[in-house]
Design an enzyme around this catalytic site. Structure first.
Site, PDB file in Angstrom:
ATOM      1  N   HIS A   1       0.817  -1.209   0.000  1.00  0.00           N
ATOM      2  CA  HIS A   1       0.000   0.000   0.000  1.00  0.00           C
ATOM      3  C   HIS A   1       0.857   1.269   0.000  1.00  0.00           C
ATOM      4  O   HIS A   1       2.024   1.265   0.387  1.00  0.00           O
ATOM      5  CB  HIS A   1      -0.923   0.014   1.224  1.00  0.00           C
ATOM      6  CG  HIS A   1      -0.183   0.057   2.531  1.00  0.00           C
ATOM      7  ND1 HIS A   1       0.341   1.213   3.058  1.00  0.00           N
ATOM      8  CD2 HIS A   1       0.128  -0.928   3.403  1.00  0.00           C
ATOM      9  CE1 HIS A   1       0.940   0.941   4.205  1.00  0.00           C
ATOM     10  NE2 HIS A   1       0.829  -0.353   4.438  1.00  0.00           N
TER      11      HIS A   1
ATOM     12  N   SER B   1       0.896   5.574   4.564  1.00  0.00           N
ATOM     13  CA  SER B   1      -0.254   5.894   5.409  1.00  0.00           C
ATOM     14  C   SER B   1       0.076   7.079   6.317  1.00  0.00           C
ATOM     15  O   SER B   1       1.234   7.509   6.417  1.00  0.00           O
ATOM     16  CB  SER B   1      -0.639   4.686   6.268  1.00  0.00           C
ATOM     17  OG  SER B   1       0.304   4.505   7.310  1.00  0.00           O
TER      18      SER B   1
ATOM     19  N   GLY C   1       0.405  -2.071  12.269  1.00  0.00           N
ATOM     20  CA  GLY C   1      -0.195  -3.390  12.443  1.00  0.00           C
ATOM     21  C   GLY C   1      -1.629  -3.441  11.939  1.00  0.00           C
ATOM     22  O   GLY C   1      -1.933  -3.045  10.820  1.00  0.00           O
TER      23      GLY C   1
ATOM     24  N   ARG D   1      -5.933   1.078   4.077  1.00  0.00           N
ATOM     25  CA  ARG D   1      -4.773   1.613   3.354  1.00  0.00           C
ATOM     26  C   ARG D   1      -4.405   0.725   2.165  1.00  0.00           C
ATOM     27  O   ARG D   1      -3.930   1.216   1.139  1.00  0.00           O
ATOM     28  CB  ARG D   1      -3.579   1.797   4.294  1.00  0.00           C
ATOM     29  CG  ARG D   1      -3.103   0.566   5.058  1.00  0.00           C
ATOM     30  CD  ARG D   1      -2.143   0.996   6.165  1.00  0.00           C
ATOM     31  NE  ARG D   1      -1.511  -0.102   6.872  1.00  0.00           N
ATOM     32  CZ  ARG D   1      -2.035  -0.710   7.936  1.00  0.00           C
ATOM     33  NH1 ARG D   1      -3.223  -0.335   8.390  1.00  0.00           N
ATOM     34  NH2 ARG D   1      -1.379  -1.691   8.547  1.00  0.00           N
TER      35      ARG D   1
ATOM     36  N   GLU E   1      -1.531  -6.702   7.541  1.00  0.00           N
ATOM     37  CA  GLU E   1      -0.202  -6.509   8.116  1.00  0.00           C
ATOM     38  C   GLU E   1      -0.059  -7.411   9.343  1.00  0.00           C
ATOM     39  O   GLU E   1      -1.066  -7.830   9.940  1.00  0.00           O
ATOM     40  CB  GLU E   1      -0.026  -5.030   8.502  1.00  0.00           C
ATOM     41  CG  GLU E   1       1.291  -4.671   9.174  1.00  0.00           C
ATOM     42  CD  GLU E   1       2.512  -4.991   8.334  1.00  0.00           C
ATOM     43  OE1 GLU E   1       2.840  -6.186   8.236  1.00  0.00           O
ATOM     44  OE2 GLU E   1       3.134  -4.055   7.806  1.00  0.00           O
TER      45      GLU E   1
ATOM     46  N   ARG F   1      11.002  -5.955  14.741  1.00  0.00           N
ATOM     47  CA  ARG F   1      10.571  -5.532  13.403  1.00  0.00           C
ATOM     48  C   ARG F   1      10.991  -6.500  12.301  1.00  0.00           C
ATOM     49  O   ARG F   1      10.226  -6.746  11.371  1.00  0.00           O
ATOM     50  CB  ARG F   1      11.140  -4.148  13.071  1.00  0.00           C
ATOM     51  CG  ARG F   1      10.584  -3.009  13.888  1.00  0.00           C
ATOM     52  CD  ARG F   1      11.088  -1.674  13.370  1.00  0.00           C
ATOM     53  NE  ARG F   1      10.588  -1.423  12.011  1.00  0.00           N
ATOM     54  CZ  ARG F   1      11.054  -0.467  11.225  1.00  0.00           C
ATOM     55  NH1 ARG F   1      12.044   0.312  11.622  1.00  0.00           N
ATOM     56  NH2 ARG F   1      10.542  -0.295  10.022  1.00  0.00           N
TER      57      ARG F   1
ATOM     58  N   HIS G   1       0.531  -5.556   2.485  1.00  0.00           N
ATOM     59  CA  HIS G   1       1.334  -4.825   3.465  1.00  0.00           C
ATOM     60  C   HIS G   1       2.773  -5.328   3.455  1.00  0.00           C
ATOM     61  O   HIS G   1       3.066  -6.418   2.959  1.00  0.00           O
ATOM     62  CB  HIS G   1       0.716  -4.999   4.852  1.00  0.00           C
ATOM     63  CG  HIS G   1      -0.719  -4.576   4.893  1.00  0.00           C
ATOM     64  ND1 HIS G   1      -1.114  -3.319   5.286  1.00  0.00           N
ATOM     65  CD2 HIS G   1      -1.854  -5.241   4.541  1.00  0.00           C
ATOM     66  CE1 HIS G   1      -2.432  -3.231   5.190  1.00  0.00           C
ATOM     67  NE2 HIS G   1      -2.900  -4.377   4.733  1.00  0.00           N
TER      68      HIS G   1
ATOM     69  N   ASN H   1       4.770  -6.663   5.663  1.00  0.00           N
ATOM     70  CA  ASN H   1       5.102  -7.971   6.234  1.00  0.00           C
ATOM     71  C   ASN H   1       4.324  -9.122   5.624  1.00  0.00           C
ATOM     72  O   ASN H   1       4.862 -10.227   5.473  1.00  0.00           O
ATOM     73  CB  ASN H   1       4.922  -7.937   7.751  1.00  0.00           C
ATOM     74  CG  ASN H   1       6.078  -7.229   8.437  1.00  0.00           C
ATOM     75  OD1 ASN H   1       7.219  -7.667   8.376  1.00  0.00           O
ATOM     76  ND2 ASN H   1       5.789  -6.101   9.068  1.00  0.00           N
TER      77      ASN H   1
END
Length: 227
Positions: A10, A13, A23, A61, A88, A115, A181, A183
């Site tokens: 995306h 944001s 998240g 998003r 995500e 992360r 997303h 991840n």
């Protein structure tokens, strides 16, 4: 002869701009994010890449990025499937916190593990009821509802979607677009490219940059590139 998949993270944001962990928090695209999404669509149009079907997450998003892309390529009418499997990763108690402030409190090394590592989860979100009561997640069995996720956990929900729904469509020569997303797309990339747990920590998916996968007849990756 090859078949093709395109994945897009995306656009930027509002919380990306504020450097916050997002998240599952359903924050909107920023103005820059909408511009990025439109640009991604223009790039696809320029390269004459089109689609038969699209997949996205339950988060606006990603959904709104997909809308902008489909408008640019004049394919707003194609079937779109939304699923939490492409959300995500759930960042647990870190959601809504500024990344720089968290680094000061816990140290950069610890935050980097939260992360980027494959197996380590962020701290759990104790007040997770806000997500559990959300009607879009009614299909998730309560005992399986995440209060934090590692990339490994994210992969465990992305790969079944790939194997059971998306891959069969590609085998039938459907041209597929996935807008999701950082991840969830890292998890998919790990599976498709057989990336090691160590190497996946180094993979970054930039916002709104179309990534093309080309496959052979067995749906094994033969090429991957950015447009």
């Amino acid at each position: 002869m090859f078949v093709r998949l395109v994945i897009i993270r995306h656009g930027t944001s509002i919380w990306n701009q504020l450097n916050k962990f997002t998240g599952w928090t359903d924050v909107p695209l920023s103005k820059e994010g909408y511009i990025e999404a439109k640009k991604a669509g223009k790039i696809l149009k320029k390269n004459r890449i089109t689609f038969d079907v699209a997949y996205t997450s339950f988060l606006k998003r990603a959904i709104h990025t997909l809308w902008e892309v489909l408008k640019e390529i004049d394919k707003s009418w194609i079937p779109v499937y939304k699923t939490w499997n492409l959300n995500e990763r759930h960042y647990g108690a870190l959601q809504g916190l500024n990344k720089e402030e968290v680094s000061k409190e816990y140290g950069k090394d610890q935050v980097e593990l939260w992360r980027r590592s494959f197996k380590i989860k962020p701290p759990s979100l104790k007040e997770n009821s806000v997500f559990m009561k959300d009607v879009r997640y009614n299909t998730i069995i309560k005992k399986n509802f995440p209060d934090s996720e590692s990339l490994e956990d994210t992969l465990k929900r992305v790969v079944p979607l790939w194997k059971e729904e998306i891959k069969p469509k590609i085998k039938r020569k459907n041209k597929v677009l996935i807008v999701a997303h950082g991840n969830s797309l890292r998890a998919l990339a790990k599976h498709l490219e057989n990336i090691s747990e160590e190497s996946i920590s180094k993979l970054n998916i930039p916002t709104a940059k179309p990534i093309v996968y080309e496959f052979d007849r067995n749906i094994d990756v033969i090429n991957r590139y950015y447009l």
